[in-house]
Design an enzyme around this catalytic site. Structure first.
Site, PDB file in Angstrom:
ATOM      1  N   TYR A 108     -30.735  32.794 -40.193  1.00 56.19           N
ATOM      2  CA  TYR A 108     -29.852  33.680 -40.954  1.00 56.19           C
ATOM      3  C   TYR A 108     -30.573  34.967 -41.331  1.00 56.19           C
ATOM      4  O   TYR A 108     -31.768  34.956 -41.631  1.00 56.19           O
ATOM      5  CB  TYR A 108     -29.413  33.017 -42.261  1.00 56.19           C
ATOM      6  CG  TYR A 108     -28.375  31.945 -42.109  1.00 56.19           C
ATOM      7  CD1 TYR A 108     -27.020  32.240 -42.190  1.00 56.19           C
ATOM      8  CD2 TYR A 108     -28.743  30.621 -41.900  1.00 56.19           C
ATOM      9  CE1 TYR A 108     -26.060  31.252 -42.076  1.00 56.19           C
ATOM     10  CE2 TYR A 108     -27.791  29.615 -41.772  1.00 56.19           C
ATOM     11  CZ  TYR A 108     -26.454  29.945 -41.863  1.00 56.19           C
ATOM     12  OH  TYR A 108     -25.506  28.961 -41.746  1.00 56.19           O
ATOM     13  N   TYR A 147     -30.060  24.368 -36.668  1.00 52.24           N
ATOM     14  CA  TYR A 147     -31.355  24.639 -37.305  1.00 52.24           C
ATOM     15  C   TYR A 147     -31.738  23.493 -38.239  1.00 52.24           C
ATOM     16  O   TYR A 147     -30.875  22.786 -38.762  1.00 52.24           O
ATOM     17  CB  TYR A 147     -31.338  25.975 -38.051  1.00 52.24           C
ATOM     18  CG  TYR A 147     -30.290  26.090 -39.139  1.00 52.24           C
ATOM     19  CD1 TYR A 147     -30.536  25.626 -40.429  1.00 52.24           C
ATOM     20  CD2 TYR A 147     -29.051  26.672 -38.879  1.00 52.24           C
ATOM     21  CE1 TYR A 147     -29.585  25.729 -41.419  1.00 52.24           C
ATOM     22  CE2 TYR A 147     -28.093  26.783 -39.869  1.00 52.24           C
ATOM     23  CZ  TYR A 147     -28.363  26.302 -41.143  1.00 52.24           C
ATOM     24  OH  TYR A 147     -27.399  26.406 -42.113  1.00 52.24           O
ATOM     25  N   ARG A 157     -28.781  21.028 -39.179  1.00 47.35           N
ATOM     26  CA  ARG A 157     -27.383  21.400 -39.266  1.00 47.35           C
ATOM     27  C   ARG A 157     -26.811  21.559 -37.861  1.00 47.35           C
ATOM     28  O   ARG A 157     -27.418  22.202 -37.017  1.00 47.35           O
ATOM     29  CB  ARG A 157     -27.196  22.746 -39.998  1.00 47.35           C
ATOM     30  CG  ARG A 157     -27.498  22.802 -41.490  1.00 47.35           C
ATOM     31  CD  ARG A 157     -26.796  21.757 -42.350  1.00 47.35           C
ATOM     32  NE  ARG A 157     -25.420  21.408 -42.039  1.00 47.35           N
ATOM     33  CZ  ARG A 157     -24.347  22.112 -42.374  1.00 47.35           C
ATOM     34  NH1 ARG A 157     -24.461  23.238 -43.031  1.00 47.35           N
ATOM     35  NH2 ARG A 157     -23.134  21.687 -42.073  1.00 47.35           N
ATOM     36  N   HIS A 160     -22.595  25.854 -36.748  1.00 43.24           N
ATOM     37  CA  HIS A 160     -21.443  26.010 -37.639  1.00 43.24           C
ATOM     38  C   HIS A 160     -21.268  27.460 -38.069  1.00 43.24           C
ATOM     39  O   HIS A 160     -22.213  28.246 -38.041  1.00 43.24           O
ATOM     40  CB  HIS A 160     -21.580  25.126 -38.886  1.00 43.24           C
ATOM     41  CG  HIS A 160     -22.724  25.508 -39.775  1.00 43.24           C
ATOM     42  ND1 HIS A 160     -24.027  25.111 -39.520  1.00 43.24           N
ATOM     43  CD2 HIS A 160     -22.778  26.256 -40.900  1.00 43.24           C
ATOM     44  CE1 HIS A 160     -24.830  25.608 -40.448  1.00 43.24           C
ATOM     45  NE2 HIS A 160     -24.103  26.313 -41.305  1.00 43.24           N
ATOM     46  N   HIS A 162     -19.558  29.510 -41.414  1.00 40.50           N
ATOM     47  CA  HIS A 162     -18.964  29.400 -42.749  1.00 40.50           C
ATOM     48  C   HIS A 162     -17.713  30.273 -42.823  1.00 40.50           C
ATOM     49  O   HIS A 162     -17.728  31.416 -42.359  1.00 40.50           O
ATOM     50  CB  HIS A 162     -19.946  29.875 -43.813  1.00 40.50           C
ATOM     51  CG  HIS A 162     -21.195  29.044 -43.897  1.00 40.50           C
ATOM     52  ND1 HIS A 162     -21.332  27.995 -44.773  1.00 40.50           N
ATOM     53  CD2 HIS A 162     -22.364  29.108 -43.209  1.00 40.50           C
ATOM     54  CE1 HIS A 162     -22.534  27.459 -44.630  1.00 40.50           C
ATOM     55  NE2 HIS A 162     -23.189  28.111 -43.685  1.00 40.50           N
TER      56      HIS A 162
END
Lengths: 242, 199
Positions: A108, A147, A157, A160, A162
């Site tokens: 991120y 990740y 995770r 995905h 959000h």
């Protein structure tokens, strides 16, 4: 069609357990006391509206909206599209849909993310749009990478995205996550597992949508979002003492 | 067999996660200039009618730790109790504000106009309040609560009246610390746990 009834009460069985020990952070961040339930009023039935002037031309194009020189973000090009509906099956037009995600390597663009995978200088990882008159939205982006995250010994995770959605009233406010069809990490993820109702978890998994993919350009995934609806029946009684 | 009800089921919530700020508050997350205009930086514009107030507080987890990663949204009417979009609403009140716990101190600040009382169904007045929605890593379904004010008459408010454990009413009432300044802390769990709502 009346839009004036109270909000349909949220069915908490269809949502995650607030306290879910396999997701360790939830242990200290879940209320222990019962929630106070009440019929909605103006505070929940009204909500913000957003004008088209808010949305920039590239806001829903994550492949280009952080690019400094027009170079596209690195990764598997995908279209994510769908509709925002309410529980009555009606489209929710002109509502704000915002997304954020990791880059193709699973990193991120956030000051607190220090994962080994590198940042992509041309990828910021967020986008937003307004639904059209039929409740439709679309984003062009790259498929986010899986990740690792600090939870149990080796938790990852699944890929995905959000999603944050308003609807037309503050009581409809929802944040959720889109997962991708076929990702084997979904069934190993304690955050996905917070949704214990299996058919509900499946509503978070976007299917590959070849009919909306573009040859030699991008694959498509479809993700519809259902927000709380409002009661449509007319006979209102005045409830004393409520 | 019976007829089928043709309702859809609400999409399940998922945690906003640790990186919610990049999506909803890019400048706070260290990515200024992502959008030409960010959403709900302030609930009011210049010229809003009424008393300008500042509410500060912290969000505590079950261990008493002030969370640094909480993101909060507030929604409220104008000083006359009229919500944006309703007839007669103050055009300088947009009503929605996004704010975050400070990454160092965990302190949040909401600067807004003090809301007016709102008419409830059945003709009862609700005491002035601001609706809150709290999300963070570890919160699986966004938490709804309200800020009321200690210097208002809260005695007939229909929501506060329904709180059976009367000492818990205090968890929804902002304390006045100076003229125009209030303190409102949110406790997710344990002693002094905030009353959270299912409305």
């Amino acid at each position: 069609m009346s839009d004036q009834g109270p909000l349909i009460p949220r069915n908490r069985d269809m949502h995650p357990d607030p306290y879910f020990p396999d997701y360790k952070t939830s242990i200290l961040r879940s209320p222990k006391q019962a929630l106070l339930s009440m019929e909605s009023g103006h505070s929940e039935e009204t909500g913000p509206t957003f004008g088209h002037s808010l949305i920039g031309a590239l806001d829903n194009n994550l492949i280009l909206n952080w690019s400094k020189d027009g170079s596209p973000a690195i990764g598997e090009r995908i279209l994510v599209h769908g509709r925002v509906l309410d529980e009555n099956g009606r489209a929710v037009p002109n509502t704000l849909v915002e997304i954020w995600q990791a880059n193709a390597g699973g990193r991120y663009r956030h000051k607190k993310d220090s994962y080994l995978a590198p940042l992509d200088p041309n990828f910021g990882g967020c986008g937003r749009t307004l639904t059209d008159e039929n409740g439709r939205y679309q984003f062009l982006t790259i498929r986010p990478g899986a990740y690792p995250w600090p939870n149990r010994g080796n938790d990852w995770r699944p890929m995905h995205i959000h999603f944050s959605v308003y609807g037309h009233s503050f009581g409809q406010r929802l944040i959720t996550q889109l997962y991708f069809e076929g990702d084997p990490l979904i069934d190993r993820c304690p955050i996905a597992a917070t949704v214990r109702n299996r058919s509900q978890l499946e509503t978070l998994v976007a299917p590959l949508d070849m009919n909306n993919s573009r040859p030699h350009d991008f694959l498509a995934y479809k993700f519809d979002i259902v927000l709380r609806g409002r009661r449509q029946t007319m006979f209102e009684n005045k409830l004393e003492g409520m | 067999m019976v007829q089928k009800l043709d309702f859809l089921v609400e999409t399940p919530s998922q945690t906003a996660g640790p990186y919610v700020h990049i999506g909803l508050m890019p400048t706070y997350a260290g990515n200024p200039g992502y959008y030409h205009e960010e959403v709900a930086v302030s609930p009011i514009a210049e010229g809003a009618q009424g008393e300008i107030i500042e509410i500060t507080g912290q969000v505590f987890d079950g261990s008493g730790w002030a969370m640094r990663d909480a993101l909060i949204e507030s929604w409220q009417p104008d000083a006359a109790g009229i919500f944006p979009g309703q007839p007669g609403a103050d055009p300088a009140v947009s009503g929605l504000c996004r704010f975050a716990a400070d990454a160092e101190s965990g302190i949040f600040t909401l600067r807004t106009v003090k809301p007016g009382a709102v008419m409830a169904r059945g003709g009862k007045l609700q005491a002035p309040h601001i609706s809150l929605w709290v999300v963070a890593r570890g919160i699986n379904v966004g938490l709804q609560t309200r800020i009321y004010f200690e210097d208002e008459d809260n005695s007939a408010d229909p929501l506060l009246a329904r709180i059976e454990l009367r000492p818990r009413v205090e968890t929804l009432i902002a304390k006045k610390t100076a003229p125009g300044k209030y303190r409102f802390d949110i406790r997710l769990q344990g002693e002094g746990e905030t009353v959270f709502l299912d409305i």
